[in-house]
Scaffold this active site. Sequence first.
Site, PDB file in Angstrom:
ATOM      1  N   VAL A  73       1.123  -2.512   3.813  1.00  0.00           N
ATOM      2  CA  VAL A  73       2.022  -3.227   4.727  1.00  0.00           C
ATOM      3  C   VAL A  73       2.480  -2.288   5.829  1.00  0.00           C
ATOM      4  O   VAL A  73       3.139  -1.275   5.572  1.00  0.00           O
ATOM      5  CB  VAL A  73       3.252  -3.783   3.975  1.00  0.00           C
ATOM      6  CG1 VAL A  73       4.196  -4.479   4.947  1.00  0.00           C
ATOM      7  CG2 VAL A  73       2.824  -4.746   2.888  1.00  0.00           C
ATOM      8  N   ALA A 116       5.929  17.540  -4.273  1.00  0.00           N
ATOM      9  CA  ALA A 116       5.580  16.710  -5.433  1.00  0.00           C
ATOM     10  C   ALA A 116       5.839  17.449  -6.737  1.00  0.00           C
ATOM     11  O   ALA A 116       5.865  16.845  -7.803  1.00  0.00           O
ATOM     12  CB  ALA A 116       4.116  16.294  -5.353  1.00  0.00           C
ATOM     13  N   LYS A 163       0.489  -9.406   4.700  1.00  0.00           N
ATOM     14  CA  LYS A 163       1.574  -8.417   4.654  1.00  0.00           C
ATOM     15  C   LYS A 163       2.926  -9.110   4.448  1.00  0.00           C
ATOM     16  O   LYS A 163       3.779  -8.616   3.701  1.00  0.00           O
ATOM     17  CB  LYS A 163       1.579  -7.595   5.943  1.00  0.00           C
ATOM     18  CG  LYS A 163       0.289  -6.796   6.118  1.00  0.00           C
ATOM     19  CD  LYS A 163       0.192  -6.260   7.541  1.00  0.00           C
ATOM     20  CE  LYS A 163      -1.127  -5.552   7.783  1.00  0.00           C
ATOM     21  NZ  LYS A 163      -1.371  -5.296   9.210  1.00  0.00           N
TER      22      LYS A 163
END
Length: 436
Positions: free
Chosen positions: A134, A34, A207
């Site tokens: 999802v 990151a 979803k």
Amino acid sequence: MTQPLRIALAGLGTVGAGVIRLLETNGALIAARAGRRIEVVAVSARNRSKDRGVDCTRFAWDDDMTALASRDDVDVVVELVGGSDGPALALARKTLSGGKHLVTANKAMIAHHGMELAALADSHGLALKFEAAVAGGIPVLKGLGEGAAANKIERLYGILNGTCNYILTQMESTGADFGGVLKEAQALGYAEADPTFDVEGVDAAHKLAILAALAFGTEVDFGSVDISGISRIRAADIAQADALGHVIRLVGMAEEQLEGGERRLFQRVQPVLVAKSHPLAAVDGPTNAVVAEGNFVGRLLFQGRGAGDGPTASAVVADLIDIARGNNTAPFSLPVGMLEAVAPADPGHRRVRAYMRFTVADRPGVLAEITAAMRDAGVSIESMIQHGRPEDDSLEPVLVAIVSHEGPESAITAALALLEGSPSLAEPPLVMPLLG
Ligand SMILES: NC(=O)c1ccc[n+]([C@@H]2O[C@H](COP(=O)([O-])OP(=O)(O)OC[C@H]3O[C@@H](n4cnc5c(N)ncnc54)[C@H](OP(=O)(O)O)[C@@H]3O)[C@@H](O)[C@H]2O)c1
């Protein structure tokens, strides 16, 4: 290294505790990827003294989770509480209007309020990310919104609910009926005490509505998803599907249709007979899978664990890494103002081969009545099977299964309308399309 990304976690249940564990276990790797550390600063849940298997005493605690949105020492709020409205939505609104990024795993909230929240995020130049909402650990939103971003997606479909998939595959392998397998799934923790949202297809529909918006560049339209679940499927249907070379799966499908030159969106969740040669047929147990067809890339298959602390935390932290990197792509891959409001498609235009199961009184003339309705509505029958009546009970209704040749769905609807209210039918017919 630059300043750490400071996060507040609302909800310390399965997913919240999983996120803390993942950040602890892979902290150095995540920081390297990151470009900065990701640090939990503050947390909130209902019960402060609950043992969560992770040490939460080192974080600031807010009894009122919406207070997390006003903390000066927080850059991102992570909502892992759940529920389409109530405290989760209040927190989401306050977070984005107060100038902080929001990460959530809450599919119900995004399916119902995704447009409002995306508009808030857009107008404040903030990230709203929901990969975990999802298909749990599967990076399908990122895959479609970034990896396949150059494609026009023509169709997408998939197995979006692990509970239903577990129940169906258990019914398949044991020959047991829905009720017994559901009880066992509840005992094993694969199904909730109140399984309605899962088994009636609502969770999969949440979803699907999110996926469809992202894939087709349309507004989220959960209200237009046509939903049916798996609770009416019997062991006899599974056996019949098997004899036809198929398995039964709960499939969410979204597709663009052109009607009179106008763009329309078809969205449906329903049990489907999937040919054993199709990749979705091999998706067993609580696994999820999504197939997307792009105009240049062809067929993509995303498959993996759709729930559980590890996979879901993996998706939540991927969103955090994106924010730490400054990757602030639009929540639905397009600016909210460019998402099109598209009317629902008329499913009658779709061409389908369908399995139709009738539960009928065992008396002369019933089969003739059914086949006459098919003939009058223009449904061409490919095969028909009548299950024998149980020998010990002559009053018991029997099952008749019909598979149609491919034809317009409107013909099947018309045939069923002709049979509606017929005293020969003990219950409404069960209709499942064939895939593959
Ligand atoms: N579990 C999964 O595999 C999975 C997969 C994908 C997405 N998701 C989504 O992730 C979210 C969290 O799911 P989960 O399974 O982690 O749920 P969970 O285990 O039930 O945890 C919910 C957490 O929210 C806290 N909470 C509930 N009401 C609250 C309130 N009014 N104020 C403050 N805290 C409150 C609870 O506090 P207490 O612990 O003190 O009771 C608990 O820590 C949901 O949106 C779910 O749909 C879950």
